[in-house]
Structure formats: C-alpha cells, structure tokens
Design a protein around this motif. Structure first.
Motif, PDB file in Angstrom:
ATOM      1  N   ILE A   1       0.855  -1.185   0.000  1.00  0.00           N
ATOM      2  CA  ILE A   1       0.000   0.000   0.000  1.00  0.00           C
ATOM      3  C   ILE A   1       0.892   1.236   0.000  1.00  0.00           C
ATOM      4  O   ILE A   1       1.742   1.391   0.874  1.00  0.00           O
ATOM      5  CB  ILE A   1      -0.921   0.020   1.236  1.00  0.00           C
ATOM      6  CG1 ILE A   1      -1.741  -1.265   1.313  1.00  0.00           C
ATOM      7  CG2 ILE A   1      -1.828   1.246   1.199  1.00  0.00           C
ATOM      8  CD1 ILE A   1      -2.491  -1.440   2.607  1.00  0.00           C
ATOM      9  N   TYR A   2       0.681   2.090  -0.972  1.00  0.00           N
ATOM     10  CA  TYR A   2       1.508   3.283  -1.112  1.00  0.00           C
ATOM     11  C   TYR A   2       0.705   4.537  -0.849  1.00  0.00           C
ATOM     12  O   TYR A   2      -0.484   4.612  -1.174  1.00  0.00           O
ATOM     13  CB  TYR A   2       2.114   3.358  -2.521  1.00  0.00           C
ATOM     14  CG  TYR A   2       3.277   2.414  -2.700  1.00  0.00           C
ATOM     15  CD1 TYR A   2       4.578   2.874  -2.611  1.00  0.00           C
ATOM     16  CD2 TYR A   2       3.071   1.063  -2.925  1.00  0.00           C
ATOM     17  CE1 TYR A   2       5.655   2.016  -2.756  1.00  0.00           C
ATOM     18  CE2 TYR A   2       4.139   0.192  -3.070  1.00  0.00           C
ATOM     19  CZ  TYR A   2       5.424   0.677  -2.983  1.00  0.00           C
ATOM     20  OH  TYR A   2       6.494  -0.176  -3.103  1.00  0.00           O
ATOM     21  N   ASP A   3       1.366   5.507  -0.235  1.00  0.00           N
ATOM     22  CA  ASP A   3       0.771   6.825  -0.083  1.00  0.00           C
ATOM     23  C   ASP A   3       0.713   7.431  -1.477  1.00  0.00           C
ATOM     24  O   ASP A   3       1.710   7.423  -2.197  1.00  0.00           O
ATOM     25  CB  ASP A   3       1.648   7.677   0.848  1.00  0.00           C
ATOM     26  CG  ASP A   3       1.005   9.011   1.163  1.00  0.00           C
ATOM     27  OD1 ASP A   3       0.761   9.787   0.219  1.00  0.00           O
ATOM     28  OD2 ASP A   3       0.763   9.280   2.348  1.00  0.00           O
TER      29      ASP A   3
ATOM     30  N   ILE B   1      -6.124 -14.677   7.884  1.00  0.00           N
ATOM     31  CA  ILE B   1      -6.744 -13.578   8.627  1.00  0.00           C
ATOM     32  C   ILE B   1      -8.246 -13.632   8.364  1.00  0.00           C
ATOM     33  O   ILE B   1      -8.689 -13.555   7.228  1.00  0.00           O
ATOM     34  CB  ILE B   1      -6.185 -12.203   8.182  1.00  0.00           C
ATOM     35  CG1 ILE B   1      -4.691 -12.104   8.456  1.00  0.00           C
ATOM     36  CG2 ILE B   1      -6.943 -11.069   8.873  1.00  0.00           C
ATOM     37  CD1 ILE B   1      -4.311 -12.134   9.919  1.00  0.00           C
ATOM     38  N   GLY B   2      -9.009 -13.796   9.424  1.00  0.00           N
ATOM     39  CA  GLY B   2     -10.462 -13.863   9.282  1.00  0.00           C
ATOM     40  C   GLY B   2     -11.082 -12.489   9.137  1.00  0.00           C
ATOM     41  O   GLY B   2     -11.939 -12.268   8.298  1.00  0.00           O
ATOM     42  N   ASP B   3     -10.641 -11.569   9.983  1.00  0.00           N
ATOM     43  CA  ASP B   3     -11.131 -10.202   9.871  1.00  0.00           C
ATOM     44  C   ASP B   3     -10.046  -9.251  10.367  1.00  0.00           C
ATOM     45  O   ASP B   3      -9.156  -9.638  11.100  1.00  0.00           O
ATOM     46  CB  ASP B   3     -12.444 -10.004  10.633  1.00  0.00           C
ATOM     47  CG  ASP B   3     -12.282 -10.237  12.119  1.00  0.00           C
ATOM     48  OD1 ASP B   3     -12.783  -9.420  12.896  1.00  0.00           O
ATOM     49  OD2 ASP B   3     -11.666 -11.236  12.517  1.00  0.00           O
ATOM     50  N   ALA B   4     -10.133  -8.024   9.902  1.00  0.00           N
ATOM     51  CA  ALA B   4      -9.133  -7.025  10.246  1.00  0.00           C
ATOM     52  C   ALA B   4      -9.818  -5.774  10.773  1.00  0.00           C
ATOM     53  O   ALA B   4     -10.932  -5.444  10.376  1.00  0.00           O
ATOM     54  CB  ALA B   4      -8.291  -6.681   9.025  1.00  0.00           C
ATOM     55  N   GLU B   5      -9.127  -5.116  11.676  1.00  0.00           N
ATOM     56  CA  GLU B   5      -9.633  -3.886  12.277  1.00  0.00           C
ATOM     57  C   GLU B   5      -8.504  -2.867  12.233  1.00  0.00           C
ATOM     58  O   GLU B   5      -7.350  -3.198  12.509  1.00  0.00           O
ATOM     59  CB  GLU B   5     -10.026  -4.184  13.721  1.00  0.00           C
ATOM     60  CG  GLU B   5     -10.511  -3.028  14.519  1.00  0.00           C
ATOM     61  CD  GLU B   5     -10.815  -3.447  15.962  1.00  0.00           C
ATOM     62  OE1 GLU B   5     -10.836  -2.544  16.798  1.00  0.00           O
ATOM     63  OE2 GLU B   5     -11.002  -4.640  16.234  1.00  0.00           O
ATOM     64  N   VAL B   6      -8.815  -1.638  11.871  1.00  0.00           N
ATOM     65  CA  VAL B   6      -7.815  -0.581  11.790  1.00  0.00           C
ATOM     66  C   VAL B   6      -8.185   0.514  12.776  1.00  0.00           C
ATOM     67  O   VAL B   6      -9.307   1.009  12.772  1.00  0.00           O
ATOM     68  CB  VAL B   6      -7.723   0.001  10.362  1.00  0.00           C
ATOM     69  CG1 VAL B   6      -6.761   1.175  10.321  1.00  0.00           C
ATOM     70  CG2 VAL B   6      -7.282  -1.077   9.385  1.00  0.00           C
TER      71      VAL B   6
ATOM     72  N   GLU C   1      -7.600  -2.070   5.883  1.00  0.00           N
ATOM     73  CA  GLU C   1      -8.470  -3.129   6.393  1.00  0.00           C
ATOM     74  C   GLU C   1      -8.738  -4.191   5.324  1.00  0.00           C
ATOM     75  O   GLU C   1      -8.680  -5.389   5.599  1.00  0.00           O
ATOM     76  CB  GLU C   1      -9.778  -2.513   6.878  1.00  0.00           C
ATOM     77  CG  GLU C   1     -10.683  -3.490   7.571  1.00  0.00           C
ATOM     78  CD  GLU C   1     -11.921  -2.820   8.129  1.00  0.00           C
ATOM     79  OE1 GLU C   1     -13.015  -3.395   7.975  1.00  0.00           O
ATOM     80  OE2 GLU C   1     -11.792  -1.731   8.720  1.00  0.00           O
ATOM     81  N   LEU C   2      -8.999  -3.763   4.091  1.00  0.00           N
ATOM     82  CA  LEU C   2      -9.258  -4.714   3.009  1.00  0.00           C
ATOM     83  C   LEU C   2      -8.029  -5.555   2.687  1.00  0.00           C
ATOM     84  O   LEU C   2      -8.120  -6.773   2.521  1.00  0.00           O
ATOM     85  CB  LEU C   2      -9.724  -3.976   1.753  1.00  0.00           C
ATOM     86  CG  LEU C   2     -11.151  -3.461   1.778  1.00  0.00           C
ATOM     87  CD1 LEU C   2     -11.424  -2.596   0.556  1.00  0.00           C
ATOM     88  CD2 LEU C   2     -12.131  -4.608   1.835  1.00  0.00           C
ATOM     89  N   ARG C   3      -6.871  -4.917   2.585  1.00  0.00           N
ATOM     90  CA  ARG C   3      -5.641  -5.641   2.229  1.00  0.00           C
ATOM     91  C   ARG C   3      -5.240  -6.628   3.320  1.00  0.00           C
ATOM     92  O   ARG C   3      -4.867  -7.751   3.028  1.00  0.00           O
ATOM     93  CB  ARG C   3      -4.492  -4.672   1.988  1.00  0.00           C
ATOM     94  CG  ARG C   3      -4.658  -3.794   0.788  1.00  0.00           C
ATOM     95  CD  ARG C   3      -4.212  -4.511  -0.492  1.00  0.00           C
ATOM     96  NE  ARG C   3      -4.280  -3.602  -1.603  1.00  0.00           N
ATOM     97  CZ  ARG C   3      -3.216  -3.117  -2.226  1.00  0.00           C
ATOM     98  NH1 ARG C   3      -2.008  -3.475  -1.860  1.00  0.00           N
ATOM     99  NH2 ARG C   3      -3.364  -2.285  -3.224  1.00  0.00           N
ATOM    100  N   VAL C   4      -5.309  -6.204   4.571  1.00  0.00           N
ATOM    101  CA  VAL C   4      -4.940  -7.095   5.671  1.00  0.00           C
ATOM    102  C   VAL C   4      -5.966  -8.221   5.783  1.00  0.00           C
ATOM    103  O   VAL C   4      -5.608  -9.383   5.979  1.00  0.00           O
ATOM    104  CB  VAL C   4      -4.799  -6.315   6.988  1.00  0.00           C
ATOM    105  CG1 VAL C   4      -4.635  -7.260   8.170  1.00  0.00           C
ATOM    106  CG2 VAL C   4      -3.620  -5.352   6.914  1.00  0.00           C
TER     107      VAL C   4
END
Length: 151
Positions: A66-68, A122-127, A113-116
C-alpha cells in the motif's frame, strides 16, 4: 439450403449402464500410513505478540504493498504503521497518517483493512487510526529516506 444435412428422428434412447464398484477383497490389506501421525499434529500458532510468525510476516508484506498516493513509499516503510497484533485470525492494525488533513484520511484505513483482511489466515481485520504520537519523518525506515533522498 444445404442438401447434405440429414435429420433422423428416434423414439427413445437407451440409458448407459451404471458404473459398479466391486467390493475389495481382504487379500489387499491397507498399507501403513506413514503420514498419519504427522498430519494429526496441529501447527503451533504464534503468540499474539510474536513478531516472527509467518502470518505476521504476510500481513507486513500486504501493508508494504500500500503506497501513499503523494509519496512514492509504502505506508509501512513510511512509518505510518504503529502496531500489528494478530490473535486467532483477527488482526488489529494501529496506524496514523502524515497529517490529519491528509487527502486519503477517509480511504486509507479502509484500504488497509481490506488488504490485511485478504491475507490468507486472517479472518477479519480492524484498523485503529491514531494521532498520538504524531507522525514525523523520524518514523521512516532508512530505505524510505533513501528513496526520498533524505539520506
């Protein structure tokens, strides 16, 4: 019209015979399964704080993709990722942005969140988007500084 085409009408078609499986005889004993014990073992899951697990490394690799949009450096090397915790397939990423007025303030956490969450295992991700401590160029890796001509 083509005169060589012929159409034949039929009243019925016989069904093909069903496949049969003959019962196995006792003469062919099953051979010993050498993998039985190996496959029965459960893989040891890395501790939530263990930073050298394969799953942790896969999440870091996803973050490095993921790039800025304004800076040609990935968000991990840029120092925007403060912490990654993984527990039973649930990933929690604490991150910041270069400034609160960053143009991607609304979209970047969603992309993380989508990429992780797409990492296998990984079942789910939280940012969690945090502002303390504030980001500074000191957070960047040497590779990022080199890329930006700051070394």
């Amino acid at each position: 019209m083509n005169e060589n085409i012929r159409i034949q009408l039929v009243d019925s078609v016989e069904k093909p015979p069903k496949a049969r499986v003959e019962s196995a005889t006792d003469a062919s004993e099953r051979k010993k399964d050498y993998l039985e014990g190996f496959l029965a073992q459960k893989p040891a899951a890395p501790a939530p704080s263990e930073r050298d697990g394969d799953l942790y490394e896969a999440v870091i690799a996803a973050l490095k993709e993921i790039y800025d949009p304004e800076i040609p450096v990935n968000i991990y090397d840029l120092g925007l990722i403060y912490n990654v915790e993984i527990n039973d397939g649930h990933a929690v990423v604490s991150m910041t942005l270069t400034t609160p007025n960053c143009p991607v303030a609304e979209s970047m956490p969603g992309e993380v969140e989508l990429r992780v969450g797409a990492v296998p295992g990984i079942g789910d991700a939280e940012v969690n988007l945090v502002w303390e401590p504030a980001w500074s160029p000191a957070n960047m890796t040497d590779e990022a500084r080199l890329e930006l001509g700051m070394l």
